[in-house]
Design an enzyme around this catalytic site. Structure first.
Site, PDB file in Angstrom:
ATOM      1  N   LYS A 188      46.281  62.527  43.660  1.00  0.00           N
ATOM      2  CA  LYS A 188      46.046  61.182  43.912  1.00  0.00           C
ATOM      3  C   LYS A 188      44.847  60.665  43.408  1.00  0.00           C
ATOM      4  CE  LYS A 188      47.029  57.098  46.538  1.00  0.00           C
ATOM      5  NZ  LYS A 188      47.067  56.674  47.856  1.00  0.00           N
TER       6      LYS A 188
ATOM      7  N   GLY B  38      49.740  48.400  51.274  1.00  0.00           N
ATOM      8  CA  GLY B  38      49.922  47.336  51.742  1.00  0.00           C
ATOM      9  C   GLY B  38      51.360  46.919  52.392  1.00  0.00           C
TER      10      GLY B  38
END
Length: 262
Positions: free
Chosen positions: A101, A189
């Site tokens: 990632k 988020g």
């Protein structure tokens, strides 16, 4: 398509779960273990500074069953492409994986990803054989360029990291999903199972959740709740959501039974 046949194909591998779990915000290993187990996640991100394959007491690897989950090292904390490539190579050596990632956010206050450095690092790491999953802004143009640069998936943010504000970038996410030729994983988020379900209903291929699990009062129960939300959203997307109308539409005849009495 049945749920049993609906696999996420990423980097040449198939996954049943479409919920990725991040480990950065957990205060200790036991809540992390409970959350990962209950979520059914098969993809768990780990920062190199918290993963010690030598078995130190501080390693989160002691709490993860690598027979059930794929470790996804991340480059959190790097400031540019050069540092990202260095950490990626170190992760490949230490954890024996070419999955990555990619995170490059030089601003410590807002943690916004650097699009220029991310694109450069994606090109270089993809050429080296890494399975690169870049974290990025919800920018449709950038996501296509990352795809062209060799990204195995794109990971656009829903809202700022750790904010729990949900899908504030939803209109851009819709465009990214529509145009993508690689899986789209909504990252950052997402603060509730309903927000994860919304992302999946839009057609996202997966979501990544960390803070919402780690700061909850019961991470194990919250992991299960997110798993249910992701599955519900995915099934709703596959089933085909009804068209949104700007006016009321009767769901049954309003006057037919009166006409029958005449």
């Amino acid at each position: 398509m049945s749920e049993a046949e609906d696999f996420l194909v990423l980097g040449g591998e198939s996954f049943r779960s479409r919920l990725f779990v991040g480990t950065g915000k957990f205060s200790s290993g036991e809540p992390l273990r409970g959350s990962v187990d209950s979520s059914g996640s098969e993809m768990v991100t780990v920062a190199m500074k918290r993963a010690n394959p030598e078995g130190d007491d501080d390693s989160i690897l002691d709490y993860l069953d690598t027979n059930k989950v794929r470790l996804l090292p991340n480059t959190s904390g790097v400031r540019d492409a050069r540092e990202a490539v260095f950490v990626a190579r170190m992760a490949r050596e230490a954890l024996s994986t070419n999955w990555l990632k990619l995170e490059i956010h030089p601003d410590p206050k807002y943690l916004m990803p650097d699009p220029v450095e991310t694109l450069e690092a994606t090109r270089e790491l993809s050429a080296e054989g890494f399975v690169v999953l870049p974290y990025c802004h919800a920018d449709p143009v950038l996501c296509k360029k990352l795809e062209e640069a060799g990204a195995a998936a794109v990971m656009p943010l829903g809202s700022p990291i750790g904010s729990n504000k949900g899908l504030e970038s939803r209109e851009f996410l819709k465009i990214i999903i529509e145009q993508a030729g690689v899986p789209v994983v909504v990252d950052a988020g997402i603060g509730s199972p309903s927000q994860a379900a919304e992302a999946m209903e839009m057609g996202a291929d997966a979501v990544l959740v960390n803070t919402a699990l780690a700061v909850s009062q019961n991470p194990t129960a919250m992991g299960e709740a997110f798993a249910l939300g992701v599955r519900a959203g995915r099934q709703a997307y596959l089933a085909g959501l009804g068209e949104i109308s700007g006016v009321a539409r009767a769901t049954s005849p309003l006057t037919a039974f009166l006409d029958q009495g005449e």
